[in-house]
Scaffold this active site. Sequence first.
Site, short mmCIF file in Angstrom:
data_model
loop_
_atom_site.label_atom_id
_atom_site.label_comp_id
_atom_site.label_asym_id
_atom_site.label_seq_id
_atom_site.Cartn_x
_atom_site.Cartn_y
_atom_site.Cartn_z
N GLU A 184 0.84 -1.22 0.00
CA GLU A 184 0.00 0.00 0.00
C GLU A 184 0.87 1.27 0.00
OE1 GLU A 184 -2.79 -0.56 3.25
OE2 GLU A 184 -4.10 -1.75 1.98
N GLU A 377 -4.92 -8.54 -0.97
CA GLU A 377 -5.65 -8.46 0.30
C GLU A 377 -7.13 -8.26 0.05
OE1 GLU A 377 -4.29 -5.64 3.25
OE2 GLU A 377 -2.20 -6.03 2.74
C1 BGP Z 1 -4.31 -3.05 4.96
C2 BGP Z 1 -2.94 -3.40 5.48
C3 BGP Z 1 -2.88 -4.61 6.34
C4 BGP Z 1 -4.12 -4.92 7.16
C5 BGP Z 1 -5.40 -4.60 6.43
C6 BGP Z 1 -6.63 -4.63 7.31
O1 BGP Z 1 -4.38 -1.68 4.82
O2 BGP Z 1 -2.06 -3.63 4.40
O3 BGP Z 1 -1.70 -4.54 7.08
O4 BGP Z 1 -4.02 -4.43 8.42
O5 BGP Z 1 -5.38 -3.36 5.79
O6 BGP Z 1 -6.65 -3.50 8.14
P1 BGP Z 1 -6.99 -3.57 9.67
O7 BGP Z 1 -6.06 -4.59 10.25
O8 BGP Z 1 -6.75 -2.23 10.20
O9 BGP Z 1 -8.40 -3.99 9.74
#
Ligand code: BGP
Length: 478
Positions: A184, A377
């Site tokens: 990201e 993701e």
């Molecule tokens: C993305 C990141 C991850 C992960 C995911 C979910 O932005 O790359 O590291 O954390 O989001 O976010 P969260 O854990 O805050 O729910």
Amino acid sequence: MTFPEHFLWGGSFAANQVEGAYNEGGKGLSEVDIFPKSDRKHGGIFGLPYDELCFAMNDTDDQKYPKRRGIDFYHRYKEDIALFAEMGFKVLRFSISWPRIFPNGDEEEPNAEGIAFYHNVINELKRYGIEPLITMSHFEMPLNLALKYNGWTDRRLIQYFERYAETLFREYAKDVKYWITFNEIDATIHIPFYGAGIIPEHTDNLEQAKYQALHHQFVASALVTKLAHTSYPEVKIGCMATKNLKYPATCKPSDCMQWLKETEMDGFYTDVQAFGEYPYFIRNLWKTQGIEVQITDEDRKVLKENTVDFISFSYYASLVTSADGAGKEKTSANLLVGEKNPYLKQTPWGWQIDPEGLRFSLNQMYDRYKRPLFVAENGLGTFDEFNGETVEDDYRIDYIRDHIRAVGAAIEDGVDVFGYTYWGCIDCISGSTSEMSKRYGFIYVDQDDDGNGTKNRYPKKSFYWYQRCIASNGTDID
Ligand code: BGP
């Protein structure tokens, strides 16, 4: 739905959210080891005031900093990988903790214990035929680089990152085909400490500093791509950005123009890494805001000649935008906040669930970049109720099923998608808020927000559903 024969099904996570052992094996402090547990709205990702940062750095009360403990993957990786293998994973996307390899980030020689740890992880994956896909930088740069250089604002970070990447390729490239340079990368603009180690108090002009840091990351990524293409021809390099999908609130031309402008801005990171140059609207934005980014002729050449092999992204939710957003109800979607969509449901954290938006995004990006796409993701973070043995998480199954259907539909539309890694395939520490109770996993981890619990692992109902999905290559998912 027909998924390609060798479609890469699997899961993903980041070192800092799972490993723990933050001060073992010679590891240095990472920028997120200092984030205290926070509530839903005030995630440490927005950064800490400098005095709090200095306090946290020297604070030995580990209980306050959940990313220091993770879920103890560092000691339990064999057990976890065995569970991933039982689900039938073809790929595991994980990150290497930069400060485990270079504890301060700027030393000449890597830390042998850190290198050995990832050899062990990779060997374990290979034993089960699981393809490792490695992210080099997933919000876990050595804290020293933030303190001493103000993070990526300093050009010297390019050479430190290159040295780190050279080390990783030398050690692991024979076993690892797919690599992502930065997770990201747009985070540098939205959450500059988290994304690029920028300390606002050490910065005169934050907007300019953010774009300068981002430029250094683009150049570093391109140089690493060059190294891969010249010395490790089997290796494929991907970029990775948040897919921030938005819809215009109405068909009013002014809403559509607002949508177009935001969509351009939300996507320009991948434009630079795929096309090798900054788009006109960014150059114009810099001009109108008086932002001066130092870019050499050599940088331009490096960016142009070393674009990525594949495009990867995270996709969780969508938002709505309009020309006049004042007074409209807002909600969040990963790194952004925007208007609510009355047609969508949302998670308890306000992320609006929009599977159709994934199909839309895949089509949109394939049309623009014409390069293979990888869903790095996607997942549902929500509360789970553990009954002592398992979690009956039908709501998670529904979420994934709908998103996988959307990927399948995009493939039928003609889009080249070669893999899908479900985020947080095992419960881990939330990236944004460091909570444990925002759970994503197919595997329940017995640990609460304060670190109490056995950390034992228990397959949820979704574990068996995903196993069936993978075994049938995405056809048996009802
Ligand atoms: C993305 C990141 C991850 C992960 C995911 C979910 O932005 O790359 O590291 O954390 O989001 O976010 P969260 O854990 O805050 O729910």
